[in-house]
Design a protein around this motif. Structure first.
Motif, PDB file in Angstrom:
ATOM      1  N   GLY A   1       0.819  -1.213   0.000  1.00 47.13           N
ATOM      2  CA  GLY A   1       0.000   0.000   0.000  1.00 47.13           C
ATOM      3  C   GLY A   1       0.848   1.257   0.000  1.00 47.13           C
ATOM      4  N   LEU A   2       1.880   1.261   0.838  1.00 47.06           N
ATOM      5  CA  LEU A   2       2.740   2.443   0.926  1.00 47.06           C
ATOM      6  C   LEU A   2       3.523   2.640  -0.361  1.00 47.06           C
ATOM      7  N   ALA A   3       4.009   1.523  -0.920  1.00 49.84           N
ATOM      8  CA  ALA A   3       4.799   1.624  -2.141  1.00 49.84           C
ATOM      9  C   ALA A   3       3.941   2.133  -3.295  1.00 49.84           C
ATOM     10  N   ALA A   4       2.647   1.779  -3.262  1.00 52.33           N
ATOM     11  CA  ALA A   4       1.771   2.191  -4.351  1.00 52.33           C
ATOM     12  C   ALA A   4       1.454   3.684  -4.273  1.00 52.33           C
ATOM     13  N   THR A   5       1.310   4.206  -3.049  1.00 54.26           N
ATOM     14  CA  THR A   5       0.878   5.598  -2.915  1.00 54.26           C
ATOM     15  C   THR A   5       2.034   6.563  -2.704  1.00 54.26           C
ATOM     16  N   GLY A   6       3.181   6.046  -2.267  1.00 52.49           N
ATOM     17  CA  GLY A   6       4.307   6.919  -1.936  1.00 52.49           C
ATOM     18  C   GLY A   6       4.781   7.794  -3.092  1.00 52.49           C
ATOM     19  N   PRO A   7       5.077   7.210  -4.273  1.00 53.95           N
ATOM     20  CA  PRO A   7       5.575   8.028  -5.385  1.00 53.95           C
ATOM     21  C   PRO A   7       4.593   9.117  -5.793  1.00 53.95           C
TER      22      PRO A   7
ATOM     23  N   ARG B   1      -8.399  11.999   0.399  1.00 58.24           N
ATOM     24  CA  ARG B   1      -8.780  11.011   1.404  1.00 58.24           C
ATOM     25  C   ARG B   1      -7.797   9.853   1.463  1.00 58.24           C
ATOM     26  N   ALA B   2      -7.353   9.385   0.299  1.00 53.41           N
ATOM     27  CA  ALA B   2      -6.435   8.242   0.253  1.00 53.41           C
ATOM     28  C   ALA B   2      -5.130   8.571   0.972  1.00 53.41           C
ATOM     29  N   ASP B   3      -4.608   9.765   0.723  1.00 49.96           N
ATOM     30  CA  ASP B   3      -3.339  10.136   1.333  1.00 49.96           C
ATOM     31  C   ASP B   3      -3.464  10.263   2.847  1.00 49.96           C
ATOM     32  N   SER B   4      -4.530  10.938   3.308  1.00 56.31           N
ATOM     33  CA  SER B   4      -4.630  11.113   4.753  1.00 56.31           C
ATOM     34  C   SER B   4      -4.903   9.778   5.446  1.00 56.31           C
ATOM     35  N   TRP B   5      -5.632   8.890   4.769  1.00 58.79           N
ATOM     36  CA  TRP B   5      -5.843   7.560   5.354  1.00 58.79           C
ATOM     37  C   TRP B   5      -4.546   6.767   5.412  1.00 58.79           C
ATOM     38  N   ALA B   6      -3.807   6.826   4.325  1.00 62.55           N
ATOM     39  CA  ALA B   6      -2.542   6.087   4.295  1.00 62.55           C
ATOM     40  C   ALA B   6      -1.609   6.601   5.390  1.00 62.55           C
ATOM     41  N   TYR B   7      -1.617   7.926   5.557  1.00 63.76           N
ATOM     42  CA  TYR B   7      -0.780   8.529   6.594  1.00 63.76           C
ATOM     43  C   TYR B   7      -1.179   8.002   7.969  1.00 63.76           C
ATOM     44  N   LEU B   8      -2.498   8.044   8.223  1.00 62.21           N
ATOM     45  CA  LEU B   8      -3.021   7.629   9.530  1.00 62.21           C
ATOM     46  C   LEU B   8      -2.735   6.157   9.800  1.00 62.21           C
ATOM     47  N   VAL B   9      -2.999   5.322   8.786  1.00 66.88           N
ATOM     48  CA  VAL B   9      -2.783   3.883   8.952  1.00 66.88           C
ATOM     49  C   VAL B   9      -1.305   3.595   9.204  1.00 66.88           C
ATOM     50  N   GLY B  10      -0.430   4.297   8.451  1.00 70.83           N
ATOM     51  CA  GLY B  10       1.010   4.100   8.632  1.00 70.83           C
ATOM     52  C   GLY B  10       1.445   4.433  10.044  1.00 70.83           C
ATOM     53  N   VAL B  11       0.999   5.597  10.526  1.00 77.05           N
ATOM     54  CA  VAL B  11       1.381   6.025  11.880  1.00 77.05           C
ATOM     55  C   VAL B  11       0.855   5.029  12.915  1.00 77.05           C
ATOM     56  N   LEU B  12      -0.422   4.645  12.773  1.00 77.25           N
ATOM     57  CA  LEU B  12      -1.009   3.724  13.755  1.00 77.25           C
ATOM     58  C   LEU B  12      -0.316   2.369  13.719  1.00 77.25           C
ATOM     59  N   ALA B  13       0.069   1.923  12.518  1.00 78.79           N
ATOM     60  CA  ALA B  13       0.730   0.616  12.406  1.00 78.79           C
ATOM     61  C   ALA B  13       2.063   0.629  13.145  1.00 78.79           C
ATOM     62  N   VAL B  14       2.842   1.702  12.970  1.00 82.89           N
ATOM     63  CA  VAL B  14       4.138   1.755  13.654  1.00 82.89           C
ATOM     64  C   VAL B  14       3.932   1.860  15.163  1.00 82.89           C
TER      65      VAL B  14
END
Lengths: 351, 297
Positions: free
Chosen positions: A26-32, A53-66
């Motif tokens: 997911g991160l690799a797909a949205t990062g670039p 929405r996709a970016d802020s969700w990805a950000y939130l999920v990433g932070v919560l996962a770590v």
């Protein structure tokens, strides 16, 4: 011994590895795309990213996962490590082969602890990479106060970037193992691990981290342009009380610890109430007309300038980020080693 | 040759209660030892101390000349199958053998594979899917293929049905003969161990009631039947273990080193079960026992 360690952890390891792979994809797909947006949108980048929405969700999920991964490792890898053996009685089997129980534990602690640190480090690295454009923009002062504009040195975000999650993972795993040895039952040990870990995750930013590196101090002259508002109580005018001044903190990417108003000699100003009570807004229900609001406010600013008041900020600038990360990681490694030592000592007394 | 097991004033206290007290034992090497006693008599406590899983509160214990749990060398000499034959339910039979091979320097893989094949266990089967008897056999296989000098089994047959019990013990005896193993195993039923053991230790209420070679024990215990008498009048050298009286007749169970010559008494041999039950039903009356209990209070 390493074969047995792997054989017993296989399932839990595969579960977490699978979840990490999904996240990484997911991160690799949205990062670039995010990096592209950063260069295309320039100063409006954070606004656009926040609205996407996709970016802020990805950000939130990433932070919560770590944030969550060390806790998950502590609860599902650490706590059952010894407790489940004790519950099933299989410790009699494991500890009566040709390997002493100390070696059994040291091997498991070493290998699984290493695995926990590698997994968390990899996830943190991926999230840090993904968030790099955002962190750059925040450090450049493009923040709009939204979800994505927390500086990486501030609590919560600090725990979800860089190397400190590796320290948290080592600590959480050792904590889980120790809890399992002391409590001797799996589910209560899991609960204890989770409770203690969350308490530490909350307490460290509040009580410990501010003091790991000596914070910086800066005085900002209070003028009409830097004054952003007041915090007060009671009615406006006589009888009202100004508790504090809100002044612009012009250190992008910094972590503000405290702010207080001082006079020209550097002494705390305690007499704000009498001189500034006029400045409070009259009431929320009936906002004053702009003209009426501006006048007393200018009068207040004049009064402040006359007193030569300034706002003294205690804060960690963005440059403290890596020293804080390094010291906190080392601190958690030390605590993890201490817990591992306690486990090795306690396990000899288990029956 | 060092003794199989040597205990001196051994005791273990849990939360103020003595699980085992004042235990002094000497078991010579090369024996198959039965440890018998009612539930809660301290059998598991003694055995787990012998493998070093728990440390004594007082006293000392030596197994094969070494302190239990003192290191890898001692672990290699002593095999242990705990109560209920614990195995890893999610690991397969083959995984267990691999575990044994990886964790034991003296692992005998041929013996292990041969046993598993002879028992008809599917190596791919998860241990959780095995029956109680098969699980006990798997745990025993791990213990035997480790090639210890001494194998300690805690209630190995308690959860098995009578047929599985017999098979298990027969199989154990074959392994003992084949590998020259010494064995210490516990049970609360003497009948389980009678055929397999040549040495007996009876634990009652946390204390050693009697210990010795079974032949010797049988030779020194007698049931005497004769005219009613007061046991105090009996000649010296006779220890009366139990006495029951009718109007005219007394029946005594005695222990003595000397033959019974008095023609007034009819002496009959005791079987092992009666011998053990007699000792089990006695109250601990030695003065040091009371002393110890008073000290605990």
């Amino acid at each position: 011994m390493s074969w047995l360690t792997w054989r017993q952890l296989r399932l839990q390891a595969a579960t977490i590895l699978g979840a990490l792979l999904v996240l990484a994809v997911g991160l690799a797909a949205t990062g670039p795309r995010l990096a592209q947006l950063s260069s295309a949108a320039a100063e409006d980048f954070l606004n656009q990213a926040t609205n996407d929405r996709a970016d802020s969700w990805a950000y939130l999920v990433g932070v919560l996962a770590v944030l969550a991964l060390p806790a998950i490792i502590g609860v599902f890898w650490g706590a059952p490590l010894v407790a489940r053996e004790l519950e099933a009685g299989t410790h009699h089997l494991a500890w009566n082969q040709g390997v002493t129980r100390t070696r059994w534990l040291v091997t498991k602690l070493g290998l699984i602890g290493l695995g926990a640190m590698v997994a968390t480090g990899a996830l943190s690295l991926a999230v840090t990479w993904w968030c790099a454009p955002i962190d750059r923009a925040v450090a450049a002062g493009e923040g709009n106060g939204g979800l994505l504009t927390q500086a990486r040195v501030t609590p919560v975000i600090f725990d979800a970037r860089g190397v400190v999650p590796i320290g948290y993972a080592a600590f959480a795993f050792a904590l889980g193992v120790t809890a399992g040895i002391l409590v001797r039952r799996t589910v209560p040990a899991m609960a204890v691990t989770l409770g203690v870990f969350i308490a530490v995750q909350i307490a460290v930013p509040l009580l410990v981290r501010p003091h790991l590196v000596a914070p910086s101090r800066t005085d900002v002259a209070i003028t009409e342009s830097t004054l952003q508002g007041f915090r007060g109580s009671g009615p406006p005018g006589p009888g009202g009380h100004v508790d504090g001044l809100l002044v612009e903190f012009d250190r992008p990417g910094g972590w503000r610890l405290a702010a207080r108003t001082v006079d020209a000699d550097g002494h705390d100003v305690r007499s704000l109430s009498s001189s500034l009570a006029d400045c409070l807004p009259t009431s929320v229900e009936a906002p004053p007309s702009p003209a009426a609001a501006t006048d007393p406010r200018q009068a207040c600013a004049a009064a402040l300038a006359a007193g030569d008041y300034r706002q003294r900020f205690t804060y960690h600038p963005a440059s403290h980020y890596w020293p804080l990360q390094g010291i906190e990681t080392a601190m958690f490694f030390a605590v993890a080693l201490g817990l591992a030592g306690l486990s090795c000592w306690r396990i000899r007394r288990l029956s | 040759m060092s003794a199989l097991l040597q205990a001196r004033g051994l005791g273990k206290r849990y939360r103020g209660r003595w699980a085992l007290a004042n235990c002094t034992l000497d078991v010579p090497a090369g024996r198959v030892v039965g440890l018998v006693g009612p539930n809660g008599a301290g059998k598991s406590t003694l055995l787990t101390m012998a493998v070093g899983s728990i440390t004594p509160t007082v006293g000392t214990i030596e197994v094969l000349g070494g302190r239990p749990g003192s290191g890898a060398a001692q672990l290699a000499k002593v095999g242990f199958v705990a109560q209920g034959s614990p195995v890893y339910t999610s690991l397969s039979v083959a995984d267990h053998l691999r575990l044994g091979a990886r964790l034991n320097p003296g692992w005998d893989d041929a013996v292990a594979r041969d046993r598993i094949a002879r028992l008809g266990l599917d190596p791919a089967l998860r241990a959780g899917a095995l029956s109680g008897g098969q699980r006990a056999q798997l745990a025993l296989t791990l213990g035997i293929a480790k090639r210890p000098k001494l194998l300690i089994l805690d209630e190995p047959v308690a959860s098995l049905d009578p047929l599985a019990r017999r098979e298990f013990l027969q199989d154990l005896m074959e392994a003992v003969a084949e590998h020259g193993l010494s064995v210490v195993m516990s049970s609360h039923l003497i009948s389980d161990l009678e055929r397999a053991c040549d040495h007996l230790v009876v634990l009652v209420a946390s204390r050693v009631a009697i210990a010795g070679e079974i032949e010797q024990l049988l030779a020194t215990h007698h049931r005497l039947t004769g005219p009613r008498c007061d046991p105090a009048d009996l000649p010296a050298g006779l220890e009366v273990l139990s006495a029951s009286h009718t109007e005219r007749q007394s029946t005594l169970v005695v222990r003595t080193e000397v033959p019974i010559r008095d023609p007034a008494w009819t002496a009959t041999p005791l079987n092992l079960e009666d011998l053990v039950l007699t000792h089990m039903s006695r109250r601990p009356t030695e003065p040091d026992a009371r002393h110890q209990l008073a000290a605990v209070r």
